[in-house]
Design an enzyme around this catalytic site. Structure first.
Site, PDB file in Angstrom:
ATOM      1  N   ASN A 145      45.265  41.608  45.723  1.00 38.14           N
ATOM      2  CA  ASN A 145      45.015  41.077  44.381  1.00 38.14           C
ATOM      3  C   ASN A 145      45.994  39.960  44.039  1.00 38.14           C
ATOM      4  O   ASN A 145      47.155  39.978  44.434  1.00 38.14           O
ATOM      5  CB  ASN A 145      45.022  42.191  43.324  1.00 38.14           C
ATOM      6  CG  ASN A 145      46.290  43.016  43.296  1.00 38.14           C
ATOM      7  OD1 ASN A 145      47.006  43.110  44.288  1.00 38.14           O
ATOM      8  ND2 ASN A 145      46.564  43.635  42.172  1.00 38.14           N
ATOM      9  N   VAL A 146      45.469  38.972  43.318  1.00 38.70           N
ATOM     10  CA  VAL A 146      46.257  37.809  42.897  1.00 38.70           C
ATOM     11  C   VAL A 146      46.021  37.621  41.407  1.00 38.70           C
ATOM     12  O   VAL A 146      44.925  37.227  40.986  1.00 38.70           O
ATOM     13  CB  VAL A 146      45.850  36.547  43.689  1.00 38.70           C
ATOM     14  CG1 VAL A 146      46.624  35.329  43.186  1.00 38.70           C
ATOM     15  CG2 VAL A 146      46.105  36.746  45.190  1.00 38.70           C
ATOM     16  N   GLU A 147      47.043  37.931  40.615  1.00 34.66           N
ATOM     17  CA  GLU A 147      46.902  37.906  39.164  1.00 34.66           C
ATOM     18  C   GLU A 147      47.262  36.538  38.587  1.00 34.66           C
ATOM     19  O   GLU A 147      47.635  35.605  39.322  1.00 34.66           O
ATOM     20  CB  GLU A 147      47.751  39.036  38.560  1.00 34.66           C
ATOM     21  CG  GLU A 147      47.250  40.390  39.046  1.00 34.66           C
ATOM     22  CD  GLU A 147      48.005  41.572  38.458  1.00 34.66           C
ATOM     23  OE1 GLU A 147      49.075  41.371  37.844  1.00 34.66           O
ATOM     24  OE2 GLU A 147      47.498  42.696  38.616  1.00 34.66           O
ATOM     25  N   GLU A 171      39.506  42.520  46.661  1.00 30.45           N
ATOM     26  CA  GLU A 171      38.217  42.341  47.323  1.00 30.45           C
ATOM     27  C   GLU A 171      37.763  40.881  47.269  1.00 30.45           C
ATOM     28  O   GLU A 171      37.014  40.433  48.138  1.00 30.45           O
ATOM     29  CB  GLU A 171      37.167  43.262  46.682  1.00 30.45           C
ATOM     30  CG  GLU A 171      37.406  44.745  46.921  1.00 30.45           C
ATOM     31  CD  GLU A 171      38.371  45.394  45.923  1.00 30.45           C
ATOM     32  OE1 GLU A 171      39.122  44.675  45.241  1.00 30.45           O
ATOM     33  OE2 GLU A 171      38.353  46.638  45.831  1.00 30.45           O
ATOM     34  N   CYS A 222      40.799  40.341  42.110  1.00 31.53           N
ATOM     35  CA  CYS A 222      40.963  41.617  42.811  1.00 31.53           C
ATOM     36  C   CYS A 222      41.164  41.373  44.313  1.00 31.53           C
ATOM     37  O   CYS A 222      40.797  40.318  44.842  1.00 31.53           O
ATOM     38  CB  CYS A 222      39.737  42.494  42.605  1.00 31.53           C
ATOM     39  SG  CYS A 222      39.671  43.331  41.014  1.00 31.53           S
ATOM     40  N   CYS A 242      36.712  48.689  42.132  1.00 27.63           N
ATOM     41  CA  CYS A 242      36.143  48.604  40.782  1.00 27.63           C
ATOM     42  C   CYS A 242      34.674  48.191  40.868  1.00 27.63           C
ATOM     43  O   CYS A 242      34.184  47.772  41.924  1.00 27.63           O
ATOM     44  CB  CYS A 242      36.951  47.640  39.916  1.00 27.63           C
ATOM     45  SG  CYS A 242      36.667  45.896  40.269  1.00 27.63           S
ATOM     46  N   CYS A 295      33.854  44.734  42.106  1.00 30.90           N
ATOM     47  CA  CYS A 295      34.144  44.574  43.532  1.00 30.90           C
ATOM     48  C   CYS A 295      33.122  45.276  44.412  1.00 30.90           C
ATOM     49  O   CYS A 295      32.853  44.835  45.529  1.00 30.90           O
ATOM     50  CB  CYS A 295      35.552  45.062  43.831  1.00 30.90           C
ATOM     51  SG  CYS A 295      36.755  43.910  43.145  1.00 30.90           S
TER      52      CYS A 295
HETATM   53  N1  THU Z   1      42.292  45.716  41.402  1.00 28.44           N
HETATM   54  C1  THU Z   1      41.849  45.315  42.635  1.00 28.44           C
HETATM   55  O1  THU Z   1      42.448  44.426  43.264  1.00 28.44           O
HETATM   56  N2  THU Z   1      40.752  45.912  43.159  1.00 28.44           N
HETATM   57  C2  THU Z   1      40.075  46.935  42.564  1.00 28.44           C
HETATM   58  O2  THU Z   1      39.050  47.356  43.071  1.00 28.44           O
HETATM   59  C3  THU Z   1      40.620  47.559  41.357  1.00 28.44           C
HETATM   60  C4  THU Z   1      41.624  46.744  40.623  1.00 28.44           C
HETATM   61  C5  THU Z   1      43.466  45.053  40.831  1.00 28.44           C
HETATM   62  C6  THU Z   1      43.159  44.106  39.697  1.00 28.44           C
HETATM   63  C7  THU Z   1      44.515  44.026  39.009  1.00 28.44           C
HETATM   64  O3  THU Z   1      45.276  43.010  39.653  1.00 28.44           O
HETATM   65  C8  THU Z   1      45.162  45.382  39.292  1.00 28.44           C
HETATM   66  O4  THU Z   1      44.371  45.989  40.294  1.00 28.44           O
HETATM   67  C9  THU Z   1      45.200  46.299  38.081  1.00 28.44           C
HETATM   68  O5  THU Z   1      43.951  46.420  37.503  1.00 28.44           O
END
Ligand code: THU
Length: 133
Positions: free
Chosen positions: A44-46, A57, A55, A88, A91
Site C-alpha cells: 500500500n502507498v498512502e 492490490e 491499496c 477489501c 481490491c
Molecule cells: N489496505 C490494503 O492495502 N489492502 C486491503 O485490501 C485493505 C486495506 C490498506 C489501505 C490503507 O493504506 C491501509 O490498508 C489501512 O486501511
C-alpha cells in the site's frame, strides 16, 4: 498448477517493506502467483490526501501489467504483523479483472475462490454482452 502458500505468504511479507503507510500505520503486503509461474507483489502507498491512497492490490495489478500481464492463479496478503488479511471490497474487484478461472485466495477463513469472495461479480463479460446488444 500447485500453489505453495508458504512461499506466496513470504513474498507478501517481503512486499511489506515497500509499504508507504505513515497515515494509517497499517502496512499491507500482497503477492500473487501468475499463470505463467511468476510471482507479482505490491504494497500500500498512502497519500496526504487520504482518500487517494493506494491499496497493496493496486500495486500488485500494476506490477502484473508491467511485467508481462497474465492471469492470477493464487493470492495472499498480510498486515504488518504478518497475519493474513482479507482484501477489501474494491481490491476484490481489482483482482477479479485479472483472475484465472477458479483463482484461489488465502483468507481469514481459509482458502477460497474468487467467486466465493466476490459472488455474481461485475466484469468484462457484462460490458461485452451489452455491446453485442
Ligand atoms: N489496505 C490494503 O492495502 N489492502 C486491503 O485490501 C485493505 C486495506 C490498506 C489501505 C490503507 O493504506 C491501509 O490498508 C489501512 O486501511
Amino acid at each position: 498448477m500447485s500453489v505453495d502458500w508458504d512461499v506466496l505468504r513470504a513474498k507478501a511479507n517481503e512486499a511489506l517493506g515497500w509499504s508507504y503507510s505513515p497515515y494509517s500505520n497499517f502496512p499491507v503486503g500482497a503477492a500473487a502467483l501468475v499463470d505463467d509461474g511468476r510471482i507479482v507483489q505490491g504494497a500500500n502507498v498512502e497519500n496526504a490526501s487520504y482518500g487517494v491512497g493506494l491499496c497493496a492490490e493496486c500495486g500488485l495489478v500494476s506490477n502484473l501489467a508491467a511485467t508481462g500481464g497474465g492471469k492470477l492463479v493464487a493470492f495472499s496478503c498480510v498486515d504488518g504483523h504478518g497475519n493474513v488479511l482479507m482484501p477489501c471490497g474494491r481490491c476484490r474487484q481489482l483482482l477479479y479483472e485479472f483472475s484465472a478461472p477458479g483463482m484461489l485466495l488465502e483468507t481469514v477463513s481459509g482458502i477460497k475462490t474468487i467467486d466465493e469472495v466476490l459472488p455474481d461479480a461485475f466484469g468484462p463479460r457484462q460490458l461485452e454482452e451489452y455491446s453485442r446488444g
